[in-house]
Write a protein that holds these residues in place. Sequence first.
Motif, PDB file in Angstrom:
ATOM      1  N   CYS A  53      35.964  35.920  41.743  1.00 23.47           N
ATOM      2  CA  CYS A  53      36.441  37.293  41.539  1.00 23.47           C
ATOM      3  C   CYS A  53      35.436  38.356  41.963  1.00 23.47           C
ATOM      4  O   CYS A  53      35.823  39.435  42.417  1.00 23.47           O
ATOM      5  N   ALA A  54      34.157  38.067  41.790  1.00 20.98           N
ATOM      6  CA  ALA A  54      33.111  39.071  41.990  1.00 20.98           C
ATOM      7  C   ALA A  54      33.047  39.582  43.419  1.00 20.98           C
ATOM      8  O   ALA A  54      32.655  40.736  43.639  1.00 20.98           O
ATOM      9  N   SER A  55      33.443  38.787  44.398  1.00 20.38           N
ATOM     10  CA  SER A  55      33.359  39.244  45.783  1.00 20.38           C
ATOM     11  C   SER A  55      34.230  40.472  46.029  1.00 20.38           C
ATOM     12  O   SER A  55      33.922  41.284  46.900  1.00 20.38           O
ATOM     13  N   CYS A  56      35.285  40.636  45.271  1.00 20.57           N
ATOM     14  CA  CYS A  56      36.144  41.823  45.399  1.00 20.57           C
ATOM     15  C   CYS A  56      35.956  42.797  44.238  1.00 20.57           C
ATOM     16  O   CYS A  56      35.856  43.999  44.447  1.00 20.57           O
ATOM     17  N   HIS A  57      35.932  42.277  43.023  1.00 21.67           N
ATOM     18  CA  HIS A  57      35.883  43.135  41.840  1.00 21.67           C
ATOM     19  C   HIS A  57      34.456  43.498  41.429  1.00 21.67           C
ATOM     20  O   HIS A  57      34.274  44.304  40.521  1.00 21.67           O
ATOM     21  N   GLY A  58      33.458  42.920  42.087  1.00 23.76           N
ATOM     22  CA  GLY A  58      32.063  43.247  41.845  1.00 23.76           C
ATOM     23  C   GLY A  58      31.421  42.427  40.749  1.00 23.76           C
ATOM     24  O   GLY A  58      32.071  42.098  39.766  1.00 23.76           O
ATOM     25  N   PRO A  80      38.465  48.075  39.210  1.00 25.98           N
ATOM     26  CA  PRO A  80      37.422  47.603  38.301  1.00 25.98           C
ATOM     27  C   PRO A  80      38.035  46.853  37.125  1.00 25.98           C
ATOM     28  O   PRO A  80      39.177  47.105  36.745  1.00 25.98           O
ATOM     29  N   HIS A  81      37.260  45.936  36.579  1.00 28.63           N
ATOM     30  CA  HIS A  81      37.666  45.237  35.362  1.00 28.63           C
ATOM     31  C   HIS A  81      36.833  45.694  34.169  1.00 28.63           C
ATOM     32  O   HIS A  81      36.957  45.152  33.083  1.00 28.63           O
ATOM     33  N   ASP A  82      35.999  46.703  34.391  1.00 30.98           N
ATOM     34  CA  ASP A  82      35.248  47.265  33.273  1.00 30.98           C
ATOM     35  C   ASP A  82      36.132  48.295  32.566  1.00 30.98           C
ATOM     36  O   ASP A  82      37.328  48.397  32.835  1.00 30.98           O
ATOM     37  N   GLU A  83      35.553  49.070  31.697  1.00 31.26           N
ATOM     38  CA  GLU A  83      36.328  50.026  30.891  1.00 31.26           C
ATOM     39  C   GLU A  83      36.935  51.161  31.701  1.00 31.26           C
ATOM     40  O   GLU A  83      37.855  51.829  31.239  1.00 31.26           O
ATOM     41  N   THR A  84      36.451  51.388  32.926  1.00 30.50           N
ATOM     42  CA  THR A  84      36.965  52.485  33.740  1.00 30.50           C
ATOM     43  C   THR A  84      38.271  52.126  34.444  1.00 30.50           C
ATOM     44  O   THR A  84      38.942  53.006  34.970  1.00 30.50           O
ATOM     45  N   GLY A  85      38.605  50.862  34.457  1.00 24.46           N
ATOM     46  CA  GLY A  85      39.826  50.416  35.114  1.00 24.46           C
ATOM     47  C   GLY A  85      40.986  50.315  34.148  1.00 24.46           C
ATOM     48  O   GLY A  85      40.922  50.784  33.013  1.00 24.46           O
TER      49      GLY A  85
END
Length: 155
Positions: A53-58, A80-85
Amino acid sequence: MVIGAAIGGAIMYGIISFFGPGSPDTFDEKNIQLRADDLKIVAYGKKVYDENCASCHGVDLAGEANWRERNADGLLPAPPHDETGHTWHHPDAVLFALTKYGPAKMAGDGYKSAMPGFEDILPDTDILASLSYIKSRWSKEIQERHDQINQSAAQ
């Protein structure tokens, strides 16, 4: 199964336990529960996330720049999959289905997405572990709000 070989029987049991009774092939997708509080599942989920996942979502879950604006090819960048998404706005079962089957299949009507479905790439346990890792990175407040979303979805 890859996860059993990678992390051993004890952790495998813990991951299967959030399927409820039955084997991974017979669990009920409506009763999915992410386990952000289980450190072994989260640690394994980080490995799955980093590899798939990290290659796209960081690596920091920040997603790609301008993720709300379509690219020249008409596709949206990885959010993003963090709180901002918006990941945490969806109940566990929806997150699982989006990851397993892909947004295009879930949305239907010819919707196009750069994100593949992972049903032929990752076992369900790996999908759940990676989502548990993602949830573990949210603040306690966001995790509690996400838990409320899950409770509302179950009613």
